[in-house]
Design an enzyme around this catalytic site. Structure first.
Site, short mmCIF file in Angstrom:
data_model
loop_
_atom_site.label_atom_id
_atom_site.label_comp_id
_atom_site.label_asym_id
_atom_site.label_seq_id
_atom_site.Cartn_x
_atom_site.Cartn_y
_atom_site.Cartn_z
N SER A 89 -4.53 -6.79 -3.72
CA SER A 89 -4.69 -6.45 -2.31
C SER A 89 -6.02 -5.74 -2.07
O SER A 89 -7.08 -6.26 -2.45
CB SER A 89 -3.49 -5.60 -1.87
OG SER A 89 -3.48 -5.42 -0.47
N ASP A 131 0.69 -15.30 3.52
CA ASP A 131 0.28 -13.89 3.45
C ASP A 131 -0.12 -13.40 4.84
O ASP A 131 -1.03 -13.96 5.46
CB ASP A 131 -0.91 -13.78 2.48
CG ASP A 131 -1.31 -12.35 2.16
OD1 ASP A 131 -1.07 -11.46 3.00
OD2 ASP A 131 -1.85 -12.12 1.07
N HIS A 171 2.46 -11.53 1.02
CA HIS A 171 1.33 -10.79 0.44
C HIS A 171 1.61 -10.23 -0.96
O HIS A 171 0.80 -10.36 -1.87
CB HIS A 171 0.95 -9.63 1.38
CG HIS A 171 -0.24 -8.85 0.93
ND1 HIS A 171 -1.51 -9.38 0.85
CD2 HIS A 171 -0.36 -7.54 0.52
CE1 HIS A 171 -2.36 -8.45 0.42
NE2 HIS A 171 -1.68 -7.34 0.21
#
Length: 319
Positions: A137, A258, A290
């Site tokens: 991320s 995502d 995600h």
């Protein structure tokens, strides 16, 4: 009268004491604080038991996370595969120095973790082994900055899980908001006043795993701080213009659904990087959100882990 809510477990895996749990996973864990020129950061390692070490992997968690809760599932998996894993809480996260949830300078945050990673990378024990950087991320942003800050030849490869290289319009910080707060001469940089998007749609698909993630006692739960979001905007733009500087093998994994980081960012990296085609790998997972490892049903997460293992086991044979 409502009964009191049950207390969350002390660890993401439940009640089992740490030493006992790590031993059951054939992994040895250690924790320490490391003083860098910028700040003191909290670090951890996960080493494989009863097997030789194949390579080292240096991991960086995402925004609001830390190394002591669900993120370490990724660390433990790599250690079980025979890799020595090292990770640090980012500035402003977990047990590292800094205002909680605030990264007002991502270059500095990258340099701070990198200082620790290089100390291990260059040590007598590990200097001859292949070495990889892994970022999940927002940690993918910071991992790429570490790569750009490093001397050529330092890293054998890069690994990205849902990297925030391009953000969807719905979660991209408002330029108007950032401009308005910027007019306050830095006074607003630490303010937790930006719209909160983290637990929105298409981030975590498995609701039971969402409950576990939220139970993290060190998770930053406030609204995003102005400076952190300003840096996300700045660094995503910078990286998009510099992907062609990537020359080492890399693996990028991204869900097509995502809602926090566009998979087009990973595709852009794949297209622009100067890495030889046979050494770069892009895996797009249809319908996944995600959080690929800690937010998907087990069978989906296991697929991603299997692909990650296959790639690194293959690439260490040629780097």
């Amino acid at each position: 009268m409502q009964p009191p809510s049950p207390s969350p477990p002390p660890f993401y895996w439940g009640e089992t004491p740490e030493d006992e749990y790590y031993k059951s996973q054939n992994v040895r864990n250690s924790k320490s604080y490391f003083q860098t020129p910028n700040a003191k950061i909290f670090t951890q390692s996960w080493l494989p038991l009863n097997q030789p070490i194949k390579a080292t992997v240096f991991m960086t968690h995402g925004y609001t996370s830390d190394t002591s809760w669900c993120f370490q599932k990724i660390c433990i998996e790599y250690a079980k595969w025979g890799y020595a894993v090292f990770a640090a809480d980012l500035l402003g996260h977990g047990r590292s120095d800094g205002l909680h949830g605030y990264i007002g300078d991502m270059d500095k945050a990258a340099a701070t973790s990198l200082f620790y990673f290089l100390d291990v990378r260059r040590s007598e024990e590990y200097r001859t082994l292949p070495a990889f950087l892994l970022g999940e991320s927002m940690g993918g942003l910071i991992t790429m900055l570490m790569y750009f800050q490093s001397d050529p030849g330092t890293w054998s490869g890069l690994i990205f899980l849902s990297p925030v290289f391009v953000t969807p319009e719905a979660v991209t910080p408002s330029k108007l908001h950032l401009t308005m707060y910027g007019l306050l001469y830095g006074l607003a940089d630490t303010w937790a006043v930006m719209p909160d998007f983290r637990m929105g749609t298409k981030v975590i698909r498995d609701i039971e795993k969402l409950k576990i993630l939220i139970a993290n006692p060190k998770r930053y739960a406030g609204k995003p701080r102005v400076g952190t979001m300003r840096e996300v905007v700045r660094v995503t733009s910078y990286l998009q213009q510099n992907f062609e500087k990537v020359k080492v093998p890399f693996f990028a994994a991204h869900g097509t659904s995502d809602g926090l980081a566009c998979h087009s960012g990973s595709e852009m990296l794949y297209e622009k990087a100067e890495t030889a085609k046979e050494y770069k790998c892009l895996k797009l997972y249809e319908g996944m959100y995600h959080s690929l490892i800690n937010g998907e049903p087990d069978e989906a997460a296991d697929l991603v882990l299997a692909d990650m293992k296959a790639w690194i086991d293959d690439i260490i044979q040629v780097v």
